[in-house]
Design a protein around this motif. Structure first.
Motif, short mmCIF file in Angstrom:
data_model
loop_
_atom_site.label_atom_id
_atom_site.label_comp_id
_atom_site.label_asym_id
_atom_site.label_seq_id
_atom_site.Cartn_x
_atom_site.Cartn_y
_atom_site.Cartn_z
N GLU A 1 0.84 -1.21 0.00
CA GLU A 1 0.00 0.00 0.00
C GLU A 1 0.87 1.27 0.00
OE1 GLU A 1 -2.20 0.98 3.52
OE2 GLU A 1 -3.62 2.24 2.42
N LEU A 2 1.94 1.24 0.79
CA LEU A 2 2.82 2.41 0.84
C LEU A 2 3.52 2.61 -0.51
CD1 LEU A 2 4.42 2.06 4.41
CD2 LEU A 2 2.60 3.63 3.68
N ALA A 3 3.92 1.50 -1.13
CA ALA A 3 4.56 1.60 -2.45
C ALA A 3 3.59 2.21 -3.46
CB ALA A 3 5.03 0.23 -2.92
N ARG A 4 2.32 1.80 -3.39
CA ARG A 4 1.31 2.32 -4.32
C ARG A 4 1.09 3.82 -4.09
NH1 ARG A 4 -4.34 2.10 -3.77
NH2 ARG A 4 -5.39 2.45 -5.76
N LEU A 5 0.99 4.22 -2.82
CA LEU A 5 0.79 5.64 -2.49
C LEU A 5 1.99 6.49 -2.93
CD1 LEU A 5 -0.75 5.23 1.07
CD2 LEU A 5 -1.86 6.44 -0.83
N ASP A 6 3.15 5.87 -2.88
CA ASP A 6 4.39 6.56 -3.20
C ASP A 6 4.73 6.47 -4.69
OD1 ASP A 6 6.52 8.08 -2.11
OD2 ASP A 6 7.86 6.36 -2.35
N ILE B 1 7.96 12.98 1.01
CA ILE B 1 7.69 12.59 2.40
C ILE B 1 6.95 11.26 2.43
CG2 ILE B 1 5.58 14.02 2.41
CD1 ILE B 1 6.06 14.26 5.51
N MET B 2 7.21 10.50 3.46
CA MET B 2 6.49 9.25 3.72
C MET B 2 6.36 9.08 5.23
SD MET B 2 5.58 5.95 3.09
CE MET B 2 6.04 5.65 1.39
N ILE B 3 5.11 9.13 5.72
CA ILE B 3 4.89 8.70 7.11
C ILE B 3 4.56 7.21 7.00
CG2 ILE B 3 3.48 9.00 9.20
CD1 ILE B 3 4.81 11.59 8.69
N GLY B 4 5.53 6.38 7.32
CA GLY B 4 5.35 4.93 7.13
C GLY B 4 4.46 4.30 8.18
N HIS C 1 -2.62 15.75 -0.85
CA HIS C 1 -2.90 17.11 -1.38
C HIS C 1 -3.32 18.04 -0.24
CE1 HIS C 1 -4.17 14.85 -5.29
NE2 HIS C 1 -2.87 14.82 -5.08
N LYS C 2 -4.21 17.52 0.62
CA LYS C 2 -4.70 18.34 1.74
C LYS C 2 -3.54 18.71 2.66
CE LYS C 2 -8.21 19.80 4.42
NZ LYS C 2 -8.95 18.95 5.34
N CYS C 3 -2.70 17.73 2.93
CA CYS C 3 -1.54 17.97 3.80
C CYS C 3 -0.66 19.08 3.21
CB CYS C 3 -0.76 16.65 3.94
SG CYS C 3 0.85 16.83 4.73
N PHE C 4 -0.36 19.00 1.92
CA PHE C 4 0.55 19.97 1.30
C PHE C 4 -0.09 21.36 1.21
CE2 PHE C 4 2.11 15.92 -0.89
CZ PHE C 4 3.00 15.65 0.14
N GLN C 5 -1.41 21.38 0.97
CA GLN C 5 -2.12 22.68 0.95
C GLN C 5 -1.99 23.37 2.31
OE1 GLN C 5 -6.17 21.81 -0.12
NE2 GLN C 5 -5.61 21.53 -2.27
C1 LIG Z 1 0.57 11.96 2.81
C2 LIG Z 1 1.11 12.11 4.24
C3 LIG Z 1 2.53 12.67 4.18
C4 LIG Z 1 0.24 13.13 4.99
O1 LIG Z 1 0.67 13.20 6.33
P1 LIG Z 1 -0.44 13.13 7.50
O2 LIG Z 1 0.26 13.36 8.77
O3 LIG Z 1 -1.22 11.89 7.35
O4 LIG Z 1 -1.34 14.38 7.08
P2 LIG Z 1 -1.95 15.55 7.96
O5 LIG Z 1 -2.66 14.99 9.15
O6 LIG Z 1 -0.91 16.58 8.20
O7 LIG Z 1 -3.00 16.14 6.93
C5 LIG Z 1 -3.89 15.30 6.24
C6 LIG Z 1 -5.20 16.00 6.01
O8 LIG Z 1 -5.93 15.29 5.00
C7 LIG Z 1 -7.21 14.96 5.50
N1 LIG Z 1 -7.62 13.73 4.81
C8 LIG Z 1 -7.31 12.46 5.11
N2 LIG Z 1 -7.86 11.63 4.21
C9 LIG Z 1 -8.51 12.41 3.32
C10 LIG Z 1 -9.27 12.15 2.16
N3 LIG Z 1 -9.45 10.90 1.72
N4 LIG Z 1 -9.79 13.20 1.48
C11 LIG Z 1 -9.61 14.47 1.89
N5 LIG Z 1 -8.88 14.78 3.00
C12 LIG Z 1 -8.35 13.76 3.69
C13 LIG Z 1 -7.03 14.84 7.00
O9 LIG Z 1 -8.24 14.97 7.69
C14 LIG Z 1 -6.09 16.03 7.25
O10 LIG Z 1 -6.78 17.26 7.19
P3 LIG Z 1 -7.14 18.10 8.54
O11 LIG Z 1 -5.85 18.40 9.23
O12 LIG Z 1 -7.81 19.32 8.03
O13 LIG Z 1 -8.02 17.19 9.35
C15 LIG Z 1 1.08 10.77 5.02
O14 LIG Z 1 -0.27 10.38 5.27
C16 LIG Z 1 1.79 9.65 4.29
O15 LIG Z 1 3.01 9.66 4.21
N6 LIG Z 1 1.04 8.69 3.75
C17 LIG Z 1 1.55 7.50 3.12
C18 LIG Z 1 2.44 7.75 1.94
C19 LIG Z 1 1.92 8.74 0.94
O16 LIG Z 1 0.75 8.99 0.73
N7 LIG Z 1 2.87 9.29 0.28
C20 LIG Z 1 2.62 10.25 -0.76
C21 LIG Z 1 3.34 11.47 -0.51
S1 LIG Z 1 3.41 12.40 -2.03
#
Ligand SMILES: CC(C)(COP(=O)(O)OP(=O)(O)OC[C@H]1O[C@@H](n2cnc3c(N)ncnc32)[C@H](O)[C@@H]1OP(=O)(O)O)[C@@H](O)C(=O)NCCC(=O)NCCS
Length: 175
Positions: A28-33, A92-95, A137-141
């Motif tokens: 799953e992590l590989a797919r997200l990444d 970034i990757m939160i594993g 996307h939400k995280c980066f915004q």
């Molecule tokens: C992507 C990642 C870095 C984000 O870090 P995080 O600590 O989970 O994110 P944050 O809590 O800072 O922010 C996530 C926001 O998205 C929201 N969210 C979660 N799932 C969502 C969804 N399906 N749709 C819309 N928003 C969503 C959360 O509620 C949060 O918003 P809020 O703070 O307003 O409640 C992390 O989840 C991760 O590494 N995931 C696995 C690998 C990955 O996706 N890598 C791709 C990186 S490009």
């Protein structure tokens, strides 16, 4: 050590190899990444890891993401450092899934961006994430990144986001 509100960024070390291997072999992590799942054995991975740590990179910097109490929960870094264009890409990757959606990712990215703009002359930081990865996307915004394009690579569709030094300075004063 670079300290954020919820996390600390530190240099990578050999003790990270076990977690990194677990995360890189996770489908799953590989797919997200958007990266292939690692299939090498742990002993082989450890050998490569050891030599990688010894090598000092001029075009990329990697950090471990730790909670304030010292738990390794992921990694981040900047790559493709282009001094001429004044830009670099971040990743970034939160594993550890227990730490998703709790603001750790946003704090790590905010801390990394602050470090880059304070410690380097780079003026633009960009990233790409899969177009369906709405959490990312939400995280980066939340960190001040705005969409600046799309990219299709190897049949996968990515959203491109960026932040410029001036935007970041502005964003900081408004935050
Ligand atoms: C992507 C990642 C870095 C984000 O870090 P995080 O600590 O989970 O994110 P944050 O809590 O800072 O922010 C996530 C926001 O998205 C929201 N969210 C979660 N799932 C969502 C969804 N399906 N749709 C819309 N928003 C969503 C959360 O509620 C949060 O918003 P809020 O703070 O307003 O409640 C992390 O989840 C991760 O590494 N995931 C696995 C690998 C990955 O996706 N890598 C791709 C990186 S490009």
């Amino acid at each position: 050590m670079i300290t954020g509100n919820k996390i600390v960024l530190r240099g990578k070390k050999l003790a990270d190899a076990k977690n990194d291997y677990t995360w890189k072999t996770d489908p799953e992590l590989a797919r997200l990444d958007a990266s292939p799942r690692l299939t090498t054995s742990f002993p082989q991975y450890l050998l490569d890891y050891t030599s990688e740590l010894r090598y000092s990179h001029s075009i990329r910097r990697n950090f471990a993401i730790e909670t304030q109490d010292g738990k390794h929960i992921g990694n981040c870094g900047y790559y493709g450092i282009d001094e001429t264009k004044g830009e670099a890409e971040v990743g970034i990757m939160i594993g550890n899934r227990d730490y998703w959606d709790k603001g750790y990712g946003a704090d790590a990215v905010t801390t990394l961006v602050k470090y880059i703009f304070r410690e380097t002359n780079l003026n633009r930081i960009y990233l790409k994430s899969l177009d369906w990865n709405t959490r990312a996307h939400k995280c980066f915004q939340k960190c001040g990144f705005t969409r600046c394009g799309r990219l299709v690579k190897d049949g996968l569709s990515f959203v491109l986001m960026e932040i410029h030094r001036k935007q970041w300075q502005q964003w900081q004063t408004e935050a």
